[in-house]
Write an enzyme that holds these catalytic residues in place. Structure first.
Site, PDB file in Angstrom:
ATOM      1  N   ASP A   1      -5.499   1.650  10.392  1.00 47.98           N
ATOM      2  CA  ASP A   1      -6.915   1.371  10.628  1.00 47.98           C
ATOM      3  C   ASP A   1      -7.029   0.820  12.059  1.00 47.98           C
ATOM      4  OD1 ASP A   1      -9.607   0.849  10.111  1.00 47.98           O
ATOM      5  OD2 ASP A   1      -9.219  -0.989   9.030  1.00 47.98           O
TER       6      ASP A   1
ATOM      7  N   ASP B   1      -5.749  -0.198  -2.110  1.00 42.99           N
ATOM      8  CA  ASP B   1      -6.470  -1.079  -3.017  1.00 42.99           C
ATOM      9  C   ASP B   1      -7.797  -1.585  -2.467  1.00 42.99           C
ATOM     10  OD1 ASP B   1      -5.265  -2.793  -0.997  1.00 42.99           O
ATOM     11  OD2 ASP B   1      -5.873  -4.455  -2.284  1.00 42.99           O
TER      12      ASP B   1
ATOM     13  N   ARG C   1      -5.053   0.804  -7.128  1.00 43.32           N
ATOM     14  CA  ARG C   1      -3.866   1.422  -6.511  1.00 43.32           C
ATOM     15  C   ARG C   1      -3.339   2.570  -7.360  1.00 43.32           C
ATOM     16  NH1 ARG C   1      -2.025  -1.904  -2.311  1.00 43.32           N
ATOM     17  NH2 ARG C   1      -2.329  -4.133  -2.576  1.00 43.32           N
TER      18      ARG C   1
ATOM     19  N   GLU D   1       4.018   4.239   6.243  1.00 43.98           N
ATOM     20  CA  GLU D   1       2.811   3.433   6.031  1.00 43.98           C
ATOM     21  C   GLU D   1       1.769   4.272   5.288  1.00 43.98           C
ATOM     22  OE1 GLU D   1       1.354   0.847   5.583  1.00 43.98           O
ATOM     23  OE2 GLU D   1       0.555  -0.093   7.377  1.00 43.98           O
ATOM     24  N   ASP D   2       0.897   3.613   4.543  1.00 45.59           N
ATOM     25  CA  ASP D   2      -0.147   4.334   3.823  1.00 45.59           C
ATOM     26  C   ASP D   2      -1.308   4.733   4.731  1.00 45.59           C
ATOM     27  OD1 ASP D   2      -0.836   1.694   4.203  1.00 45.59           O
ATOM     28  OD2 ASP D   2      -1.552   1.333   2.168  1.00 45.59           O
TER      29      ASP D   2
ATOM     30  N   LYS E   1      -7.200   6.337  10.279  1.00 42.55           N
ATOM     31  CA  LYS E   1      -8.619   6.139  10.624  1.00 42.55           C
ATOM     32  C   LYS E   1      -8.669   5.895  12.133  1.00 42.55           C
ATOM     33  CE  LYS E   1      -9.964   3.357   6.763  1.00 42.55           C
ATOM     34  NZ  LYS E   1     -10.729   2.156   6.384  1.00 42.55           N
TER      35      LYS E   1
ATOM     36  N   GLY F   1       0.776  -1.249   0.000  1.00 46.50           N
ATOM     37  CA  GLY F   1       0.000   0.000   0.000  1.00 46.50           C
ATOM     38  C   GLY F   1       0.802   1.290   0.000  1.00 46.50           C
TER      39      GLY F   1
END
Ligand code: IMP
Length: 173
Positions: A99, A155, A161, A95-96, A127, A41
């Site tokens: 969560d 994705d 992506r 990191e993308d 998030k 990611g």
């Protein structure tokens, strides 16, 4: 499947990347970074961010997964580990999106056990409302609501992506 309007446009993304890189460059002045991207990611955010960081660096990657389609499995798999020895190095994890936080927590603990000189984490998206574990995040691009999003490296089932912006994704019923 439905891709909505951009949640974050190309312009908003690029502005934030430059802001983050400026803060990181200042914080690490006089030091050398080992930038560690978490694939798959983070590949686009990683390559955008490192191009704006002004201190010397080396790069490496970890390939990890925890998501099965839209649901986190909570079962983290490391498909490929670092090539570099991180002992006594200043590691910047990139990191993308965070969560539940379970993936990053797992990777942070794995890397801390290898005795780096320092370990900081930069995530483009957070998030926060979905967090299931306490987590130290040093640099955050945007805090976003609890939507499933795609684009800019993120994705759905390994697709989307390559969208240059970030969009909310809905599974059609
Ligand atoms: P966590 O372990 O629950 O924090 O999940 C982190 C990983 O799940 C990220 O590295 C992403 O690959 C993936 N992920 C979490 N939320 C999303 C999303 O909204 N869209 C796409 N991938 C996501």
């Amino acid at each position: 499947m439905v891709i909505g309007k951009p949640l974050l446009t190309v312009e908003q993304i690029q502005k934030k990347v430059k802001e983050l890189a400026a803060i990181i460059s200042e914080d690490y002045e006089g030091k050398e970074i080992l930038a560690v991207g978490i694939l798959r990611g983070a590949f686009i955010f990683f390559s955008d961010l490192v191009r704006h960081i002004q201190v010397p660096m080396n790069i490496d990657f970890i390939i990890a997964s925890s998501y099965i389609k839209i649901q986190t499995s909570g079962d983290i798999k490391i498909h490929a580990d670092l090539r570099e020895d991180i002992k006594a190095k200043h590691v910047l994890l990139i990191e993308d999106i965070v969560d539940s936080g379970l993936t990053l927590k797992y990777i942070q603990e794995m890397l801390l056990a290898r005795n780096p000189a320092s370990l900081r984490t930069c995530t483009f998206l957070d998030k926060k409302s979905r967090r299931k574990t306490e987590l130290k995040l040093d640099y955050i691009g945007f805090e976003i609501p609890d939507f499933y999003i795609v684009g800019y490296g993120l994705d759905y089932d390994n697709k989307f992506r390559n969208l240059p912006y970030i969009s909310v994704f809905k599974e059609s019923t």
